[in-house]
Scaffold this active site. Structure first.
Site, short mmCIF file in Angstrom:
data_model
loop_
_atom_site.label_atom_id
_atom_site.label_comp_id
_atom_site.label_asym_id
_atom_site.label_seq_id
_atom_site.Cartn_x
_atom_site.Cartn_y
_atom_site.Cartn_z
N ASP A 161 36.20 44.52 37.67
CA ASP A 161 37.31 43.57 37.71
C ASP A 161 36.74 42.18 37.95
O ASP A 161 35.89 41.98 38.82
CB ASP A 161 38.29 43.97 38.83
CG ASP A 161 39.61 43.23 38.73
OD1 ASP A 161 39.59 41.98 38.74
OD2 ASP A 161 40.66 43.88 38.65
N ASN A 184 48.90 50.15 38.67
CA ASN A 184 50.17 49.44 38.59
C ASN A 184 50.74 49.81 37.23
O ASN A 184 50.18 49.46 36.19
CB ASN A 184 49.95 47.93 38.71
CG ASN A 184 49.52 47.55 40.11
OD1 ASN A 184 50.01 48.09 41.10
ND2 ASN A 184 48.60 46.61 40.21
N GLN A 235 52.07 44.97 37.36
CA GLN A 235 51.03 45.12 36.34
C GLN A 235 50.95 43.82 35.53
O GLN A 235 51.95 43.37 34.98
CB GLN A 235 51.36 46.30 35.40
CG GLN A 235 50.28 46.54 34.34
CD GLN A 235 50.65 47.69 33.40
OE1 GLN A 235 51.72 48.31 33.53
NE2 GLN A 235 49.78 47.98 32.46
N HIS A 247 45.22 50.74 32.95
CA HIS A 247 43.93 50.63 33.63
C HIS A 247 44.05 51.23 35.02
O HIS A 247 45.02 51.02 35.72
CB HIS A 247 43.43 49.18 33.70
CG HIS A 247 44.46 48.22 34.20
ND1 HIS A 247 45.51 47.75 33.43
CD2 HIS A 247 44.61 47.62 35.41
CE1 HIS A 247 46.24 46.92 34.12
NE2 HIS A 247 45.73 46.83 35.34
N HIS A 253 42.49 51.32 38.72
CA HIS A 253 41.64 50.57 39.65
C HIS A 253 40.88 51.58 40.52
O HIS A 253 41.50 52.49 41.09
CB HIS A 253 42.48 49.71 40.59
CG HIS A 253 43.26 48.62 39.92
ND1 HIS A 253 42.84 47.30 39.94
CD2 HIS A 253 44.43 48.62 39.24
CE1 HIS A 253 43.73 46.55 39.31
NE2 HIS A 253 44.70 47.32 38.86
P1 AMP Z 1 46.99 44.78 37.30
O1 AMP Z 1 47.64 43.83 38.26
O2 AMP Z 1 47.00 46.20 37.77
O3 AMP Z 1 47.52 44.62 35.89
O4 AMP Z 1 45.46 44.38 37.27
C1 AMP Z 1 44.85 43.66 36.25
C2 AMP Z 1 43.45 43.36 36.72
O5 AMP Z 1 42.69 42.93 35.61
C3 AMP Z 1 43.38 42.26 37.78
O6 AMP Z 1 42.81 42.77 38.95
C4 AMP Z 1 42.49 41.20 37.11
O7 AMP Z 1 41.61 40.59 38.02
C5 AMP Z 1 41.76 42.01 36.06
N1 AMP Z 1 41.32 41.25 34.89
C6 AMP Z 1 42.06 40.41 34.13
N2 AMP Z 1 41.32 39.91 33.13
C7 AMP Z 1 40.08 40.48 33.23
C8 AMP Z 1 38.88 40.37 32.48
N3 AMP Z 1 38.78 39.59 31.41
N4 AMP Z 1 37.81 41.09 32.89
C9 AMP Z 1 37.89 41.89 33.97
N5 AMP Z 1 39.01 42.04 34.72
C10 AMP Z 1 40.10 41.34 34.35
#
Ligand code: AMP
Ligand code: ZN
Length: 137
Positions: free
Chosen positions: A29, A85, A92, A98, A100
């Site tokens: 992340d 999420n 989300q 995805h 975590h």
């Molecule tokens: P969510 O809130 O469960 O949708 O989490 C999305 C996650 O994706 C967040 O923790 C972000 O920090 C992560 N994220 C967004 N863009 C990128 C990226 N380009 N590379 C790696 N992680 C990302």
């Protein structure tokens, strides 16, 4: 292709990839909640868990299981919190499924899954149980 996680899976934009399989990619992340915060994503684009085809779901969860131990060991962590999420209403932010995996240590200041809910329960377990059994069929 506008989905950022589809683009990472295809190698179109950079990411710190820790595992690449035919149907699943895992990468760090970019805004980690803790050192070793990994995201595990299916190759096939699906916004929510329930949109995944069974083979993609199988492959995704197999990889989560395969990575949980190595992520913990690599970071010297005591455990991992693993969560999804699932849907915009849950917070989300990237609409591509995805999982975590976040390493945890004693006294790291983070809570448990239970701590994100204010426990606003209104219905009995029996009532909810029968409603879900009906929906499952
Ligand atoms: P969510 O809130 O469960 O949708 O989490 C999305 C996650 O994706 C967040 O923790 C972000 O920090 C992560 N994220 C967004 N863009 C990128 C990226 N380009 N590379 C790696 N992680 C990302
Ligand atoms: Zn996508």
């Amino acid at each position: 292709m506008s989905c950022i996680f589809c683009r990472i899976v295809e190698g179109e934009i950079p990411a710190e990839v820790v595992a690449r399989e035919p149907e699943v990619t895992a990468f760090l992340d970019v805004q980690p909640l803790a050192d070793g915060h990994v995201l595990v994503v299916p190759r096939a684009h699906a916004a929510c868990i329930e949109d995944l085809e069974p083979p993609a779901a199988d492959a995704l969860f197999r990889t989560v299981v395969r990575l949980a131990g190595p992520v913990r060991e690599a970071l010297g962590a005591a455990g991992t919190t693993i969560g999804v999420n699932n849907g915009e209403a849950t917070g989300q932010t990237v609409p591509h499924v995805h999982v975590h995996i976040v390493p945890r240590w004693p006294d790291d200041g983070a809570g448990t899954i239970h701590t994100i809910f204010p426990r606003t329960v209104k219905r009995s377990l029996a009532d909810v149980g029968s409603a879900i059994r009906r929906a499952v069929g």
